[in-house]
Motif scaffolding. Structure first.
Motif, PDB file in Angstrom:
ATOM      1  N   PRO A  39     -10.594  -6.264  -4.960  1.00  0.00           N
ATOM      2  CA  PRO A  39      -9.476  -5.960  -5.875  1.00  0.00           C
ATOM      3  C   PRO A  39      -9.527  -6.630  -6.770  1.00  0.00           C
ATOM      4  O   PRO A  39     -10.064  -7.758  -6.795  1.00  0.00           O
ATOM      5  N   ASP A  88       0.685  -1.220  -0.132  1.00  0.00           N
ATOM      6  CA  ASP A  88       0.093   0.154  -0.227  1.00  0.00           C
ATOM      7  C   ASP A  88       0.790   1.330   0.155  1.00  0.00           C
ATOM      8  O   ASP A  88       1.970   1.146   0.563  1.00  0.00           O
ATOM      9  N   GLY A 100      -8.191   3.432  -4.598  1.00  0.00           N
ATOM     10  CA  GLY A 100      -8.876   2.440  -3.783  1.00  0.00           C
ATOM     11  C   GLY A 100      -9.627   1.262  -4.351  1.00  0.00           C
ATOM     12  O   GLY A 100     -10.057   1.480  -5.435  1.00  0.00           O
ATOM     13  N   TYR A 101      -9.708   0.150  -3.535  1.00  0.00           N
ATOM     14  CA  TYR A 101     -10.444  -0.797  -4.181  1.00  0.00           C
ATOM     15  C   TYR A 101     -11.846  -0.620  -4.382  1.00  0.00           C
ATOM     16  O   TYR A 101     -12.237   0.180  -3.498  1.00  0.00           O
ATOM     17  N   ASP A 145      -4.512   1.582  -2.113  1.00  0.00           N
ATOM     18  CA  ASP A 145      -4.776  -0.056  -1.983  1.00  0.00           C
ATOM     19  C   ASP A 145      -3.917  -0.598  -3.187  1.00  0.00           C
ATOM     20  O   ASP A 145      -3.828  -0.220  -4.403  1.00  0.00           O
ATOM     21  N   ASN A 146      -2.850  -1.261  -2.865  1.00  0.00           N
ATOM     22  CA  ASN A 146      -1.865  -2.028  -3.755  1.00  0.00           C
ATOM     23  C   ASN A 146      -0.999  -2.930  -2.920  1.00  0.00           C
ATOM     24  O   ASN A 146      -0.762  -3.135  -1.875  1.00  0.00           O
ATOM     25  N   THR A 193      -6.296  -1.973  -8.892  1.00  0.00           N
ATOM     26  CA  THR A 193      -7.868  -1.565  -9.486  1.00  0.00           C
ATOM     27  C   THR A 193      -7.799  -1.699 -10.726  1.00  0.00           C
ATOM     28  O   THR A 193      -6.925  -2.092 -11.509  1.00  0.00           O
ATOM     29  N   ASP A 223      -4.176   7.073   1.286  1.00  0.00           N
ATOM     30  CA  ASP A 223      -3.885   5.763   0.982  1.00  0.00           C
ATOM     31  C   ASP A 223      -4.070   5.230  -0.443  1.00  0.00           C
ATOM     32  O   ASP A 223      -4.954   5.394  -0.993  1.00  0.00           O
TER      33      ASP A 223
END
Length: 793
Positions: free
Chosen positions: A368, A298, A361-362, A317-318, A353, A315
Motif C-alpha cells: 500500500p 475496504d 488493489g495494492y 483495498d482501502n 494505491t 474488492d
C-alpha cells in the motif's frame, strides 16, 4: 427603543394569534440589513403594518434579504427562520414577537429550506431566484448529502454533473461539470466559504474537495461559463460550498446546546461527530466548535472485475481515517456590522494505491501507499449592512494550505531496500471585497455589485526515491491573480423584464521560481443576461458569457521524464483557453395550480458554445524516442471545440408528496477531427419521488438511467488489444427516509433527533461512465445501506 411595539405604517392592535395565511404572491426585493430594517422594507412593499417588539430592534444579527415572488407571510417566515420570533396575524397587519415556547422544528426547517434552496448567489453574487437565473444552476441543501461519504457523490445526481468513474474511494472520486473536472481541474472552480480548492494538488493521484458533508449548509453549482465573477477557470462551471453556523447545530428555539451524530454504512464506512454551539439572541456573539472522526475501510464494487494475473473479484483495498476540526466565531456589531473568524482542519490518513481513482488493489511489489491528505483554512470575514441602499460591504481574507504526503517502502528480491516519499503542497492567500448598491434610475430598479479579488498561490513538491530527489521543471511556482468585476441587474416594467450586465477583468501571472519560466497576460470576460415574464409564472431566459483559463506553470514549463510515458518539453507560448457560450431557456413557476398549496416548477436550458485554444498534451508518437520515457510530449493549443447540449428539469410538489424529473444531453467535439473531446457522455434521465407517510417523515426514491452513449471513436487499441468504449445503458436506484420524531420533555435522546436511513444502489447495479472501456475496473461502489442518528441537546 425599550420593550414597546415599534410600528411601521398605521398602528396595530394586538389580537389573539390566528393561523398564518398564505395570501397573494407578489414580487419582493428586500436588501440585506438588520432584521428590523428588513421588516420595515417588507412592510413598505406589501403596504401593510408590521409591528415588532423592541427586543428585535436591539438584535444586530443581519437578515439575508429577499428577492423573489412569494406571499407576505412566506417572506416573514424566511426572514424570521431560526430567530426565536413568531408572527401574529391581526386585522390591521402583522405582529412579530418573541416565540413563547419551543417551535415546531419542521416549520423552521421548511422556512430555511425555502430561503436557501431556491436562490442562487454564486452565479452573479447577487441573490436571484433559481427559476429566473438565465443559465443552468442547481442548489443542494444539507439533506441532499444524506447517505453520501463526500460531496462529489452527492453532486453526481445533479444534471450536468457526472461522477462515479472511480474505484469508490473518498480520496479518489471522479467528477466533471459540463464536460470538465478531474484531470482538468483548473477548468472548474471549487470554493469552500470563498476559498478556492485544488481537487488534485497537481499530483494527478487524488480527486477530492477535502470537505465534510456534515459541516455544509448548502452546495451550489453553476454550470458552464455564465458565472464570470469568479475569475479564470470557469470553463466547466463553479462549485460553491458554504459551511454551517452555530445556529445550524442548535435545537429550535435554543440559544446554546450540543449536537452529536453517529453514522454507519454497510460498504465499510462509519463516523461520529460532536459539536457545541452558542448563539444567544440578546448577545452580540456566536460560537461553534466541531469535531469528527470517520473511517472508510475496504470497499466492494458493483460487479466482479478483471484485476489481471488471473484475479477476478469485487474488492477494493482501502483504508482512510478521517479527522475534522472546525471552529467558527462571529460578532454582531452596531450599525449592521458582522465579523467572523473560522479555522478548518481536515486530515485523512490513508493506505491506498498509487493512482487512487484507477487501481483497486495494492501493488504486489510496493504494497500500500501510505500517506496523509490535509487541508487547513483560516478565514476572516466582515460585512457592513447599515440599511443604506448604497452601502452593503462584504470582505474576506484567507490563508489556506492543502497537502498530500505519501510513499512506500519495500525490499527488493536482491535484499536492497527501496523507499519513496512524495509530497505536494498548495498554499493560498487571498482577499475578496465587494459592495452592493440598490437604487432607482431610468425607469428601473437596480442592483449593482462591484468588487475586487486577489490571490497569491504557491505550489511545491518533493519527490525523493532512494535518497535521490527529482527536479520538477514547473515546481515550485507562484500564481498572482487580480480580478475586478461588476454585475448590474436592472428590473423594468414591474420586474417583467430583468437585464443582467456584467464583466470581469483579470490580470494573471504564472512564474516558475527556479528558472526564467514566466507567463503573464490579462483577459476581460463579459456577460449579458435577460429574463422576460411572458405570462403568469412563465419566463423566457437568455444569456451570453465568456470565460477563460490561463495556462498553468505545468503546461508552460514542465520539463523532463516526469512519468514513464512522456518526456515533457516546455512551451512558453501557450495561449489562454477561452469559451464563448450562449444559453437560451424557459421556466415556469406557479403555486396552487391543481390543489391548494401545490407548486409546479419547470426549467429548460439549451447551451451552445465554442472553446478556443483548448490546451492538451500532444505526444510525438512518430518522432525520436527519449531515453527515459516512451515519447516526447508538449502541451499545445488545439483547434476549436464545440460544446452543445440541453437540460430539462421539472418538479411538482404538494404538502405531502412530490416528484421531480430531469433529462440531460451533452456533446463536445473537436472541430478539426469531429471526435468527442475530452471524452464521451451518456444522456441521463433522472426521476425522484418523495412523500410523507407520517408527520415529520419524508421518504425519497431516486432513479437514474444512463442511456447507451453515442461513441466517437468507438474503440481504442491498448497493449495490442482492441477495446470497446461503453455500449450499454445503466440504471441505479437509491431509496432513503428522513424522520424527526417528536420527543417528550426531558428525553434522554435530547431536545430533537433526526434519523436518516436508506440504501444507495439498491439493486447492486454497475454504472460505467461513457469515457471508459467495457473492461474497466471503475464500475463504482456496490449496494450500500446507511443509517445515522443526529441528536441536539
Amino acid at each position: 427603543m425599550g420593550a414597546g411595539l415599534v410600528l411601521t405604517g398605521s398602528p396595530a392592535v394586538a389580537a389573539p394569534a390566528v393561523e398564518v395565511a398564505q395570501g397573494p404572491v407578489q414580487r419582493f426585493l428586500v436588501p440585506p440589513g438588520t432584521l428590523a430594517q428588513a421588516l420595515d422594507s417588507l412592510a413598505r412593499q406589501a403596504r401593510v403594518s408590521i409591528a415588532y417588539d423592541g427586543q428585535l430592534e436591539a438584535i444586530a444579527k443581519p437578515a439575508r434579504g429577499l428577492d423573489g415572488e412569494f406571499s407576505l407571510d412566506e417572506g416573514l417566515a424566511m426572514l424570521l427562520a431560526g430567530t426565536g420570533f413568531e408572527v401574529l396575524v391581526v386585522p390591521e397587519g402583522r405582529i412579530v414577537r418573541r416565540r413563547p415556547q419551543v417551535p415546531d422544528a419542521a416549520s423552521v426547517a421548511a422556512a430555511e429550506h425555502a430561503t436557501l434552496s431556491e436562490v442562487t448567489v454564486l452565479g452573479t453574487r447577487l441573490a436571484l431566484d433559481v427559476m429566473k437565473y438565465p443559465g443552468s444552476v442547481a442548489v443542494l441543501d444539507d439533506t441532499a448529502l444524506d447517505g453520501t461519504v463526500n460531496v462529489i457523490e452527492a453532486l453526481g445526481r445533479v444534471p450536468g454533473v457526472a461522477s462515479g468513474s472511480d474505484s469508490g474511494r473518498s480520496i479518489g472520486s471522479q467528477f466533471t461539470v459540463r464536460g470538465f473536472g478531474y484531470g482538468s481541474e483548473y477548468r472548474v472552480i471549487v470554493l469552500q466559504d470563498g476559498v478556492r480548492r485544488s481537487s488534485s494538488l497537481y499530483s494527478n493521484h487524488v480527486s477530492t474537495f477535502r470537505s465534510d458533508n456534515d459541516l455544509l449548509k448548502r452546495v451550489e453549482v453553476v454550470k458552464g461559463a455564465s458565472s464570470v465573477s469568479h475569475g479564470g477557470g470557469a470553463i466547466g462551471g463553479v462549485i460553491g460550498m458554504t459551511t454551517k453556523d452555530a445556529g445550524d447545530f442548535l435545537a429550535a428555539g435554543e440559544e446554546r446546546g450540543v449536537a452529536a451524530k453517529l453514522a454507519y454504512q454497510t460498504n465499510n464506512y462509519r463516523e461520529v461527530y460532536l459539536a457545541g454551539a452558542l448563539a444567544p439572541a440578546d448577545k452580540p456573539y456566536e460560537l461553534l466548535a466541531y469535531g469528527k472522526r470517520g473511517r472508510v475501510g475496504d470497499l466492494r464494487l458493483s460487479r466482479t472485475v478483471d484485476k489481471g494475473s488471473g484475479v477476478f473479484n469485487r474488492d477494493v483495498d482501502n483504508r482512510e481515517d478521517l479527522e475534522v476540526g472546525f471552529i467558527k466565531a462571529a460578532w454582531n456589531l452596531p450599525h449592521g456590522q458582522r465579523a467572523a473568524l473560522s479555522y478548518y482542519d481536515f486530515a485523512e490518513d490513508t493506505e491506498v494505491t498509487w493512482q487512487t481513482l484507477f487501481h483497486s488493489g495494492y501493488s504486489t511489489t510496493t504494497g500500500p501507499v501510505r500517506g496523509t491528505l490535509r487541508q487547513r483554512d483560516m478565514v476572516a470575514s466582515y460585512t457592513l449592512q447599515p440599511g443604506s441602499p448604497w452601502l452593503n460591504v462584504s470582505a474576506m481574507a484567507y490563508h489556506a494550505v492543502g497537502s498530500y504526503d505519501r510513499g512506500y517502502e519495500y525490499v527488493l528480491s536482491s535484499g536492497a531496500q527501496r523507499k519513496l516519499d512524495y509530497e505536494n503542497k498548495d498554499t493560498r492567500r487571498g482577499l475578496r471585497l465587494n459592495n452592493q448598491m440598490y437604487f432607482d434610475a431610468l425607469g428601473a430598479r437596480h442592483r449593482l455589485i462591484v468588487g475586487v479579488d486577489y490571490e497569491r498561490r504557491n505550489e511545491d513538491a518533493s519527490y525523493v526515491l532512494d535518497g535521490v530527489a527529482t527536479v520538477f521543471g514547473s515546481i515550485p511556482n507562484t500564481y498572482n491573480d487580480l480580478g475586478l468585476f461588476l454585475q448590474e441587474e436592472a428590473s423594468f416594467l414591474d420586474d417583467r423584464l430583468v437585464v443582467h450586465l456584467g464583466g470581469r477583468y483579470d490580470r494573471f501571472q504564472r512564474k516558475v521560481n527556479a528558472n526564467e519560466g514566466e507567463y503573464s497576460n490579462s483577459h476581460f470576460s463579459p456577460r449579458v443576461g435577460v429574463s422576460v415574464a411572458v405570462g403568469q409564472g412563465w419566463h423566457l431566459l437568455g444569456n451570453y458569457s465568456e470565460s477563460f483559463r490561463a495556462p498553468t506553470p505545468h503546461e508552460t514549463s514542465s520539463s523532463g521524464p516526469l512519468n514513464p510515458h512522456y518526456y515533457y518539453l516546455p512551451n512558453p507560448d501557450l495561449k489562454p483557453e477561452t469559451v464563448r457560450e450562449f444559453e437560451w431557456g424557459v421556466s415556469f413557476d406557479r403555486r396552487s395550480m391543481f390543489v391548494d398549496g401545490d407548486r409546479l416548477r419547470m426549467k429548460s436550458t439549451y447551451f451552445d458554445g465554442t472553446i478556443d485554444n483548448l490546451i492538451k498534451l500532444q505526444p510525438d508518437l512518430a518522432g525520436p524516442k527519449p531515453p527515459e520515457s516512451n515519447h516526447y510530449a508538449t502541451y499545445e493549443n488545439v483547434d476549436k471545440v464545440e460544446r452543445r447540449g440541453y437540460e430539462l428539469t421539472t418538479a411538482y410538489s404538494t404538502r405531502r408528496a412530490g416528484v421531480d424529473l430531469s433529462y440531460e444531453h451533452l456533446k463536445q467535439r473537436d472541430k478539426a477531427t469531429g471526435r468527442f473531446t475530452p471524452q464521451a457522455y451518456a444522456d441521463r434521465v433522472r426521476v425522484g419521488v418523495h412523500f410523507s407517510p407520517f408527520e415529520r417523515m419524508r421518504v425519497n426514491v431516486d432513479v437514474s438511467h444512463w442511456r447507451k452513449p453515442d461513441q466517437n471513436p468507438e474503440t481504442v487499441v491498448s497493449g495490442g488489444r482492441t477495446l470497446w468504449y461503453v455500449r450499454d445503458d445503466f440504471t441505479q436506484v437509491n431509496v432513503g427516509v428522513r424522520w424527526a420524531p417528536r420527543l417528550a420533555d426531558g428525553s434522554l435522546l435530547g431536545k430533537e433527533i433526526e434519523i436518516s436511513a436508506g440504501v444507495n444502489n439498491l439493486f447492486d447495479q454497475p454504472y460505467i461512465n461513457a469515457l471508459n472501456v467495457e473492461t474497466t475496473t471503475r464500475v463504482g461502489k456496490g449496494r450500500n445501506a446507511y443509517l445515522s442518528l443526529t441528536s441536539r441537546f
